[in-house]
Write a protein that holds these residues in place. Structure first.
Motif, short mmCIF file in Angstrom:
data_model
loop_
_atom_site.label_atom_id
_atom_site.label_comp_id
_atom_site.label_asym_id
_atom_site.label_seq_id
_atom_site.Cartn_x
_atom_site.Cartn_y
_atom_site.Cartn_z
N MET A 197 -9.54 -0.46 -9.88
CA MET A 197 -8.62 0.47 -10.76
C MET A 197 -9.14 1.63 -11.22
N SER A 236 -2.53 4.22 -3.18
CA SER A 236 -2.66 3.35 -4.29
C SER A 236 -2.19 1.75 -3.60
N VAL A 237 -2.38 0.85 -4.40
CA VAL A 237 -2.38 -0.28 -4.02
C VAL A 237 -1.64 -1.09 -5.33
N SER A 238 -0.80 -2.14 -5.15
CA SER A 238 -0.30 -3.04 -6.05
C SER A 238 -0.57 -4.56 -5.53
N SER A 287 -3.33 2.80 -8.82
CA SER A 287 -3.71 1.36 -8.16
C SER A 287 -3.04 0.34 -9.51
N ASN A 290 -9.62 3.63 -8.11
CA ASN A 290 -8.54 3.80 -7.47
C ASN A 290 -7.34 4.14 -8.44
N PHE A 297 0.79 -1.14 0.05
CA PHE A 297 -0.06 0.04 0.00
C PHE A 297 0.78 1.27 0.04
#
Length: 168
Positions: free
Chosen positions: A45, A22-24, A51, A48, A18
């Motif tokens: 996505m 954003s997130v991966s 991301s 967000n 995190f």
């Protein structure tokens, strides 16, 4: 026949990167779960920005193996995790949680031109174990049966083998 579709999730959220809103995330595994996961990833996505969610198929066993070796954050599976896989995860010190996200159904189909309109479980077992090789043996035309199935890493394949073929 129905079966559960599960995701094997990293128990600790810090296993997923995190960064500033954003997130991966990487998902890998079940081809049955793949279309649902791809759609959800696209929706996430869009909402967000920044991301990144990568979704890859390959089969339930592939996803669980990738989770075990740390190359995916979430394993998609169309079956429950096996005891042998649980033991490997425990030995590797990997925490996880199985979460049911949907229920799946399995159908056996024949070509619409085939006059066979119904098969018993025993007949299906005979076809997929090679004991029944011609449609005439079960009331159809004199024609060779060509049976198709999922690859052996598939949760659907395992469900079919266990529930329909009784492990034969």
């Amino acid at each position: 026949m129905s079966k559960k579709i599960v995701l094997i999730l990293a128990a600790a959220t810090n296993m997923i990167a995190f960064k500033q809103g954003s997130v991966s995330i990487k998902l890998k595994g079940s081809d049955t779960v793949l279309p649902l996961s791809q759609k959800e990833a696209e929706s996430f996505m869009k909402l967000n920005k920044g991301s990144s969610i990568t979704v890859v198929g390959g089969g339930s066993g592939v996803g669980i193996a990738a989770f075990l070796d740390g190359t995916t954050d979430i394993a998609m599976s169309s079956r429950k995790i096996k005891m042998s896989e649980k033991m490997k995860l425990q030995d590797a010190g990997k925490a996880y949680k199985e979460t049911i996200i949907a229920y799946d159904a399995l159908s056996i189909i024949v070509h619409p031109d085939n006059k066979i309109s119904q098969l018993t479980r025993e007949q299906i077992e005979g076809i997929f174990t090679g004991k029944i090789t011609n449609w005439k043996d079960i009331g159809g035309e004199d024609a060779k049966i060509v049976a198709y199935s999922r690859e052996s890493s598939s949760g659907t394949y395992e469900f079919f083998k266990e529930s329909v073929l009784k492990n034969k």
